[in-house]
Write a protein that holds these residues in place. Structure first.
Motif, short mmCIF file in Angstrom:
data_model
loop_
_atom_site.label_atom_id
_atom_site.label_comp_id
_atom_site.label_asym_id
_atom_site.label_seq_id
_atom_site.Cartn_x
_atom_site.Cartn_y
_atom_site.Cartn_z
N LEU A 1 0.90 -1.28 -0.09
CA LEU A 1 0.08 0.10 -0.08
C LEU A 1 0.85 1.33 -0.06
CD1 LEU A 1 -3.04 -1.05 2.40
CD2 LEU A 1 -3.11 -0.74 -0.20
N PRO A 2 1.80 1.33 0.85
CA PRO A 2 2.71 2.59 0.81
C PRO A 2 3.54 2.62 -0.49
CG PRO A 2 3.07 1.57 2.97
CD PRO A 2 1.96 0.71 2.13
N VAL A 3 4.00 1.61 -0.83
CA VAL A 3 4.88 1.35 -2.51
C VAL A 3 3.95 2.01 -3.47
CG1 VAL A 3 5.72 0.07 -3.96
CG2 VAL A 3 6.45 -0.37 -1.61
N LEU A 4 2.62 1.47 -3.62
CA LEU A 4 1.60 2.02 -4.43
C LEU A 4 1.30 3.69 -4.43
CD1 LEU A 4 -0.75 -0.95 -4.73
CD2 LEU A 4 0.79 -0.48 -6.54
N THR A 5 0.94 3.86 -2.97
CA THR A 5 0.58 5.39 -2.80
C THR A 5 1.81 6.30 -3.35
OG1 THR A 5 -0.63 4.59 -1.04
CG2 THR A 5 0.26 6.95 -0.99
N LYS A 6 3.13 5.74 -3.05
CA LYS A 6 4.26 6.57 -3.34
C LYS A 6 4.36 6.63 -4.87
CE LYS A 6 9.10 7.20 -2.65
NZ LYS A 6 10.39 6.78 -2.08
N LEU A 7 4.23 5.41 -5.54
CA LEU A 7 4.48 5.53 -7.02
C LEU A 7 3.16 6.36 -7.79
CD1 LEU A 7 5.77 2.04 -7.60
CD2 LEU A 7 6.96 4.19 -7.36
N MET A 8 1.99 6.30 -7.09
CA MET A 8 1.04 7.23 -7.92
C MET A 8 1.32 8.78 -7.72
SD MET A 8 -2.27 4.97 -6.33
CE MET A 8 -3.37 6.35 -6.95
N ALA A 9 1.99 8.93 -6.56
CA ALA A 9 2.28 10.20 -6.40
C ALA A 9 3.59 10.64 -7.18
CB ALA A 9 2.63 10.79 -4.96
N ASN A 10 4.56 9.72 -7.35
CA ASN A 10 5.66 9.95 -8.24
C ASN A 10 5.84 8.88 -9.43
OD1 ASN A 10 7.12 11.90 -6.38
ND2 ASN A 10 6.57 10.16 -4.93
N PRO A 11 5.26 9.07 -10.46
CA PRO A 11 5.02 8.09 -11.26
C PRO A 11 6.48 7.76 -12.38
CG PRO A 11 3.71 9.87 -12.21
CD PRO A 11 4.06 10.15 -10.73
N ASP A 12 7.46 8.61 -12.02
CA ASP A 12 8.85 8.41 -12.61
C ASP A 12 9.62 7.42 -11.94
OD1 ASP A 12 7.83 10.06 -14.92
OD2 ASP A 12 8.55 11.74 -13.80
N GLN A 13 9.11 7.51 -10.57
CA GLN A 13 9.96 6.73 -9.86
C GLN A 13 9.62 5.12 -9.87
OE1 GLN A 13 9.98 7.80 -5.61
NE2 GLN A 13 10.80 9.96 -6.17
N THR A 14 10.51 4.21 -9.56
CA THR A 14 10.15 2.72 -9.60
C THR A 14 10.73 2.16 -8.02
OG1 THR A 14 12.50 2.13 -10.13
CG2 THR A 14 10.84 2.43 -11.97
N ALA A 15 10.04 1.05 -7.86
CA ALA A 15 10.24 0.17 -6.70
C ALA A 15 10.80 -1.06 -6.79
CB ALA A 15 9.00 0.47 -5.86
N LEU A 16 11.84 -1.52 -5.83
CA LEU A 16 12.30 -2.73 -6.00
C LEU A 16 11.79 -3.62 -4.91
CD1 LEU A 16 14.37 -5.13 -6.99
CD2 LEU A 16 16.07 -3.54 -5.76
#
Length: 173
Positions: free
Chosen positions: A73-88
């Motif tokens: 949930l925090p990963v998706l929230t962060k990526l929605m706010a910053n779509p140019d970022q990625t998560a591993l």
């Protein structure tokens, strides 16, 4: 200034929040309701606030207590706010990586989020093709992630979030 916390699940810990209290995006709240997540589990209740604030966290809880959603949930929230970022997201086994990918698909329904499953024992060429689609989330096992990074197929320059799931198990290996 403390940037990290350790959260453990205890049976006595009362749940004090609803998912709405965490100001999650509406689509995530809708998805939680659709899959039957009415209230957070203890590990989610105690950890979401820290992770949504961008803080590092070590969470300890038994299997089946909602740890995956607690970090997804925090990963998706962060990526929605910053779509140019990625998560591993790194998992010790293929089976766990597949489960995480499946949970991400369920929780991200209706969002423009794509993930790539990067595990050994699966077709390497297909995984390289998946990486060319510029996924938002990389989910994989250490060996395959290392292999793809060495082949320069996995680029982590925009990766600002890293989750080490079952890190204790990876260290044991």
């Amino acid at each position: 200034f403390v940037r990290s916390a350790i959260v453990t699940q205890t049976e006595e810990f009362p749940i004090t929040h609803s998912f709405a209290d965490f100001n999650l995006p509406q689509q995530l709240l809708k998805n939680l309701i659709q899959i039957g997540f009415g209230t957070p589990t203890p590990i989610q209740d105690r950890s979401l606030e820290f992770m949504l604030a961008g803080r590092d966290l070590i969470g300890l809880a038994d299997t089946g207590t909602g740890k995956t959603a607690a970090f997804v949930l925090p990963v998706l929230t962060k990526l929605m706010a910053n779509p140019d970022q990625t998560a591993l997201i790194v998992a010790p086994t293929r089976e766990l990586a597949v489960q995480i990918r499946d949970d991400i698909r369920t929780l991200s329904e209706g969002l423009a989020m794509h993930s790539a499953l990067l595990i050994g024992g699966s077709n390497l060429f297909r995984q390289i093709q998946d990486l060319k689609r510029n996924p938002h989330i990389f989910i994989g096992t250490p060996g395959r992630l290392k292999d793809l990074h060495e082949r320069r197929a996995l680029r982590l320059s925009n990766t600002h979030t890293v989750v080490l799931d079952e890190m204790d198990r990876m260290l044991d290996m």
